[in-house]
Write a protein that holds these residues in place. Sequence first.
Motif, PDB file in Angstrom:
ATOM      1  N   PHE A 195      -6.218   8.042  -8.042  1.00 54.46           N
ATOM      2  CA  PHE A 195      -5.561   9.607  -8.891  1.00 54.46           C
ATOM      3  C   PHE A 195      -6.134  11.039  -8.693  1.00 54.46           C
ATOM      4  CE2 PHE A 195      -4.172  13.459 -11.323  1.00 54.46           C
ATOM      5  CZ  PHE A 195      -2.827  13.809 -10.469  1.00 54.46           C
ATOM      6  N   VAL A 196      -6.319  11.886  -7.550  1.00 58.13           N
ATOM      7  CA  VAL A 196      -6.997  12.806  -6.863  1.00 58.13           C
ATOM      8  C   VAL A 196      -6.141  13.716  -7.092  1.00 58.13           C
ATOM      9  CG1 VAL A 196      -8.287  14.354  -5.605  1.00 58.13           C
ATOM     10  CG2 VAL A 196      -8.265  11.839  -5.721  1.00 58.13           C
ATOM     11  N   VAL A 221       0.258  -1.380  -0.145  1.00 59.08           N
ATOM     12  CA  VAL A 221      -0.408  -0.117  -0.102  1.00 59.08           C
ATOM     13  C   VAL A 221       1.315   1.302  -0.123  1.00 59.08           C
ATOM     14  CG1 VAL A 221      -1.697   1.452   0.665  1.00 59.08           C
ATOM     15  CG2 VAL A 221      -2.234  -1.284   1.603  1.00 59.08           C
ATOM     16  N   GLY A 222       0.608   2.516  -0.937  1.00 64.01           N
ATOM     17  CA  GLY A 222       1.636   3.716  -0.401  1.00 64.01           C
ATOM     18  C   GLY A 222       0.117   4.780  -0.850  1.00 64.01           C
ATOM     19  N   PHE A 223       0.876   5.704  -0.541  1.00 66.05           N
ATOM     20  CA  PHE A 223      -0.040   7.223  -0.804  1.00 66.05           C
ATOM     21  C   PHE A 223       0.890   7.982  -0.529  1.00 66.05           C
ATOM     22  CE2 PHE A 223      -1.815  11.269   1.207  1.00 66.05           C
ATOM     23  CZ  PHE A 223      -2.748  11.089   0.861  1.00 66.05           C
ATOM     24  N   GLY A 224       0.730   9.135  -2.026  1.00 62.67           N
ATOM     25  CA  GLY A 224       1.693   9.982  -2.290  1.00 62.67           C
ATOM     26  C   GLY A 224       0.721  11.769  -1.872  1.00 62.67           C
ATOM     27  N   PHE A 257      -1.928  10.727  -5.031  1.00 58.78           N
ATOM     28  CA  PHE A 257      -2.000   9.402  -5.689  1.00 58.78           C
ATOM     29  C   PHE A 257      -2.049   8.142  -4.365  1.00 58.78           C
ATOM     30  CE2 PHE A 257       0.095   5.477  -7.801  1.00 58.78           C
ATOM     31  CZ  PHE A 257      -0.973   5.550  -9.129  1.00 58.78           C
ATOM     32  N   ASP A 258      -2.474   6.928  -5.242  1.00 55.34           N
ATOM     33  CA  ASP A 258      -2.919   6.133  -3.525  1.00 55.34           C
ATOM     34  C   ASP A 258      -2.555   4.490  -4.989  1.00 55.34           C
ATOM     35  OD1 ASP A 258      -3.630   7.511  -1.058  1.00 55.34           O
ATOM     36  OD2 ASP A 258      -6.087   7.489  -2.525  1.00 55.34           O
ATOM     37  N   PHE A 259      -2.179   3.911  -3.844  1.00 51.87           N
ATOM     38  CA  PHE A 259      -2.136   2.394  -4.589  1.00 51.87           C
ATOM     39  C   PHE A 259      -1.868   1.235  -4.050  1.00 51.87           C
ATOM     40  CE2 PHE A 259       1.883   0.505  -4.358  1.00 51.87           C
ATOM     41  CZ  PHE A 259       3.145   1.449  -3.888  1.00 51.87           C
TER      42      PHE A 259
END
Length: 126
Positions: free
Chosen positions: A91-92, A37-40, A56-58
């Motif tokens: 993506f937001v 899990v990642g969040f930027g 951006f989340d993945f």
Amino acid sequence: MTALACPALVSASQCSAANAFLFGQQGNFPRATNQDVGFGRLDYQANASNHVSTAFDFMNYRAPNAYSTAPSYNNSSVSTNGRYIFHERIFVANWDSTISSSAVNNLRFQWGATWKPPAPMAPRPM
């Protein structure tokens, strides 16, 4: 598990092969889950009136033998369990612009996708 009785229409060799296959499918099949899990996030203040932010989340999720609810199971068949794999991306973006002391404009964009690659069950006996 005990050997299955075979109907009269099935030969002894076919019955023996079927029982051997079923007994060969028994055993312990561990369940393990792997999740990345990642969040930027990036914020940019262009000037006093304009602010831009993006996020951006993945997530990558992988779980072999995932169709059973127990942490492990005995005397089950590999063919009754399958992998559960999926990938998510989101993506937001936001642009906030102050037009005047009483008016603000907000522009938003969002994109998201989930991929679930085919995860077939184990092959069945012929």
